[in-house]
Design a protein around this motif. Sequence first.
Motif, short mmCIF file in Angstrom:
data_model
loop_
_atom_site.label_atom_id
_atom_site.label_comp_id
_atom_site.label_asym_id
_atom_site.label_seq_id
_atom_site.Cartn_x
_atom_site.Cartn_y
_atom_site.Cartn_z
N TYR A 83 10.00 -0.17 -26.38
CA TYR A 83 10.40 0.30 -25.06
C TYR A 83 11.89 0.67 -25.00
O TYR A 83 12.25 1.81 -24.66
CB TYR A 83 10.06 -0.80 -24.06
N ILE A 84 12.75 -0.29 -25.35
CA ILE A 84 14.19 -0.06 -25.21
C ILE A 84 14.66 1.04 -26.16
O ILE A 84 15.31 2.00 -25.74
CB ILE A 84 14.98 -1.36 -25.48
N ILE A 99 23.16 7.30 -17.82
CA ILE A 99 22.95 8.55 -18.54
C ILE A 99 22.15 9.53 -17.69
O ILE A 99 22.46 10.73 -17.63
CB ILE A 99 22.24 8.30 -19.90
N GLY A 100 21.14 9.02 -16.99
CA GLY A 100 20.34 9.88 -16.11
C GLY A 100 21.19 10.51 -15.02
O GLY A 100 21.05 11.70 -14.71
N THR A 115 23.34 13.18 -16.57
CA THR A 115 22.51 14.35 -16.88
C THR A 115 22.24 15.16 -15.63
O THR A 115 22.34 16.39 -15.64
CB THR A 115 21.17 13.91 -17.51
N ASN A 156 13.23 4.68 -25.26
CA ASN A 156 13.73 5.24 -24.01
C ASN A 156 15.21 5.58 -24.08
O ASN A 156 15.66 6.56 -23.50
CB ASN A 156 13.45 4.30 -22.85
N THR A 157 15.98 4.74 -24.79
CA THR A 157 17.39 5.05 -24.94
C THR A 157 17.55 6.38 -25.68
O THR A 157 18.35 7.23 -25.28
CB THR A 157 18.10 3.91 -25.71
N LEU A 161 16.76 -5.97 -21.94
CA LEU A 161 16.07 -4.94 -21.18
C LEU A 161 16.80 -4.60 -19.90
O LEU A 161 16.93 -3.44 -19.52
CB LEU A 161 14.65 -5.43 -20.87
N VAL A 193 16.46 9.36 -23.14
CA VAL A 193 17.43 9.75 -22.10
C VAL A 193 18.64 10.41 -22.74
O VAL A 193 19.21 11.35 -22.17
CB VAL A 193 17.86 8.58 -21.17
N PHE A 222 19.74 -2.29 -20.36
CA PHE A 222 19.34 -0.92 -20.66
C PHE A 222 18.70 -0.25 -19.46
O PHE A 222 19.10 0.82 -19.04
CB PHE A 222 18.37 -0.90 -21.85
N ILE A 274 22.31 1.27 -18.53
CA ILE A 274 22.57 2.38 -19.45
C ILE A 274 21.72 3.60 -19.14
O ILE A 274 22.24 4.71 -18.99
CB ILE A 274 22.37 1.91 -20.91
N TRP A 275 20.41 3.42 -18.99
CA TRP A 275 19.55 4.58 -18.71
C TRP A 275 19.91 5.26 -17.38
O TRP A 275 20.03 6.48 -17.35
CB TRP A 275 18.07 4.19 -18.71
#
Lengths: 269, 271, 329
Positions: free
Chosen positions: A178-179, B35-36, B39, A182-183, B24, A186, B27, B31-32
């Motif tokens: 998962y991690i 970045i999103g 973007t 997905n990293t 988790l 993105v 992230f 982090i996600w």
Amino acid sequence: MLQTAKATFHRNMISMIRAYPWSFFLSHILSGIYTVLFAYFTYTYVFEGVLDSRFSNYAGTNDYLSYVFLGGALFSFAVSTLMNVSRSLITEQREGTLEALLLTPSSRKGYFLGNVTQQITRTLLEFLIILIFAFLLGLQFKHIHFLSAIFIWFCAVIGFFSQALLLGSVMLYFRDTYITQNTLFVTMAFVSGVTFPIGYLPEWVAPLSWMMPLTPALEAFRHSVLEGQGLAASGSQLLHLSFLSFLYLIVGSLGIKKTEKIVVEKIFS
Amino acid sequence: MIGWIRLFLAELKKEHRNMFHSRLVYFSLLIWPVIGFITSYYSFKPFSLNDNSPITRFVPPDHLVLFLLTGYLAYLFFWSLVQSAWQMGYERQSGTLEMIFLTPVHRLALIYGRSFSSLLESVWLFFTFVIMILFIVEGIQVDGWWSFPFAFFILFISAVIWGGFLNAIFLFSRDAGFFYTILDEPMLIFSGVRIPPLAFPIWAKGLALFFPLTYTLHIIRMLVMEAATFIEILPSFTVLLVVLLVLINISAFVIKKAENHMKQTGSMVLF
Amino acid sequence: MLIVDGVSKVYQSKVREKLWKTTYKEVKAVEDLSFQIEPGKIIGLLGMNGAGKTTTIKMCTTLLEPNSGSITVDGYDAVKDDRKVKSLVNMIAGGERMLYWRLTGRENLNYFGNLYGIKEATLKQRIDLLLKEVGLEDAADTPVEQYSKGMKQRLQIARGLINDPKYLFLDEPTLGLDAPIAKHLRSYVKTLAKEKNKGVLLTSHYIDEVEELCDEVYILDKGRLILHDTPERLTASVFKENSLHIWVPALPNRTQKELEKLLRTYHAKMEIKQSIDLEEIEIIIKTEQEITSSVLALLSNHQLTVLKLVVEQPKLEDAILHLAERRIG
């Protein structure tokens, strides 16, 4: 090697027909469609088609919609391929069949080759559905250079496959899907020129863009689909793509070989 | 009532132990989204962003960053709950949930306790964002000091209720991944996280009405970007309250229906 | 011949102390182990959990590489010529893993057969034969997820034989199986060794199984070989100590003295336990000889009522513990 590839292809086909992975299939298609839809909304309703003056310079085309639609479709194809191939070994581990596989003297390359060819039957369908949706919203195929588009698509598959080997060994090592994935996804969406030309990005991001096979693959794909150019026009992109494919193939194969051993030890230590 | 509180606290502790040290969280909630967010900021670059740009009808171009930040922040709150509800689906598969249902605890307490506690885990993120907004971003216009806590309050309450609704759904569905696909990205598009809902064609506006995030985000942006007074937001606030009330009722209905179904068939899977 | 020569295996496991700080801990799973498997012979590998049995099997089947020492199979090195070795060996583990649940029994065997590079005509014949031998002909075209536990286990056996291995490793093969199925499996293993001349290595928790099947037995404790013998001699030397549990309402001093005297002549040990409510006393006697009747006679001479009597056969665990203690001492 070919016997292994053939058997693995056949095995996956049977499993797929018995239990079709609908939710993966659907979520890949939908995420592609959302990217397309989002671009369409922004372009049509928010900005009424008024573009930045630098866009055509950076993108090589004035057709923003087609530019982003192709980006979204190839991005979701890349994600599917990366996911399917890289997860195959870790899935074997989770379902308890990894050891039985490692017991046999079969070629690992054959195993992955069988996997990727089988999975292309599914991901290609996803890719085409997204393209059809994009076509309905205004994707232009007027200029397409068909043969070179197909050739570039094929090179892209090899690039994604090699990258998936590397990703797969990293995931197997950390026993996480998962991690890690997905990293990567993105980051790819940010740096590979999916929804905007990489010319807009600050310079320090350039090395990251350069490392993604999706970046040259997309550039070359757009040359052939949107501008109708032959392979010669995409020479440097294809060279870039082959270099990355070669590099990731070597590092990924070595990585898989090493992590396999580590994983078996981890199960029993 | 004591049962409510006890369960609430028990869920809080469990979630904390489950989530806090796991990578988790860093992230998926930091982090996600960052970045999103970047973007989507760059995705506006191909368009004309000068003073004559058509976007000025909805947002001044120099407020675009603030617009996106508020959108992503609110979305993050809602999204962290999707993730927690998703894990609830795993608990169902591993059988721990049936144990919970053996106890006489109030079902709504369960789903809101869960929702509330997983949200608390990400509060630190909220403050990171607030500080970013206060010090880096241009375009903040508030009526008074009360605007921030009030915006936070609205966001928190609506997120908890949304999370409770998701928990109820995920609790009884076979394929949680499917609902996730259905609910996650459309929320990102239609509730105005990245583009103003006012710009939508009529059918998309209609879709937007189904996401509580739309109402929440509308009020929050009024509060911090347009210096709205309490009187000015009152009509939207009332609408939000009605929406949340409806959502609570739907959640309660789903749970009741599912429990009856379980008693009849022995299966927790409702759809 | 499969020769294991001075093999050691060390695992490094991560210990996560804080969020970003990890240290490594070394665990010696197998230490300086040597043994041989001849074709046609069944070797038993015994030991408690964590003794290194599974690690040994994984090394012999090339899944793990030893840190030192060597394993050769018919002259091929298990590390350098691992592909060659893989085609000579196979492994069957207890439980329901190592099969593709969505495929049918036949499809599973077909897939693995292809991974071994077996030619199509040979493979088809062999699959039919194996399915027949493990009694799965009728279920051959049913997906494995619909199999019962015993059927999955039998398919595992067929999978383990698909490459017609010269050496077969069985890791707790009867774990969790019903008694009749386990019995059938045991006789099948015997046939494989005696009639088809396969070398078999078997790990097990069940002493009966080992006694029935094995020609030789190796006992491991914490990765080290502590005993190597035939099963008959093992039972004679290690497993002969019975324990006798007798419950009586009370034990007068005089009786206890007499009893101790009697036991001394037989070199037996005694332990006395008082129950919590003080209403009964448990006498535990450990002995290598049959003395139950003499003990009972003594007690009845002293007019003591025996409330309960239990004779316990030695457990494998006890025997190994005993051996391990003896080694340290």
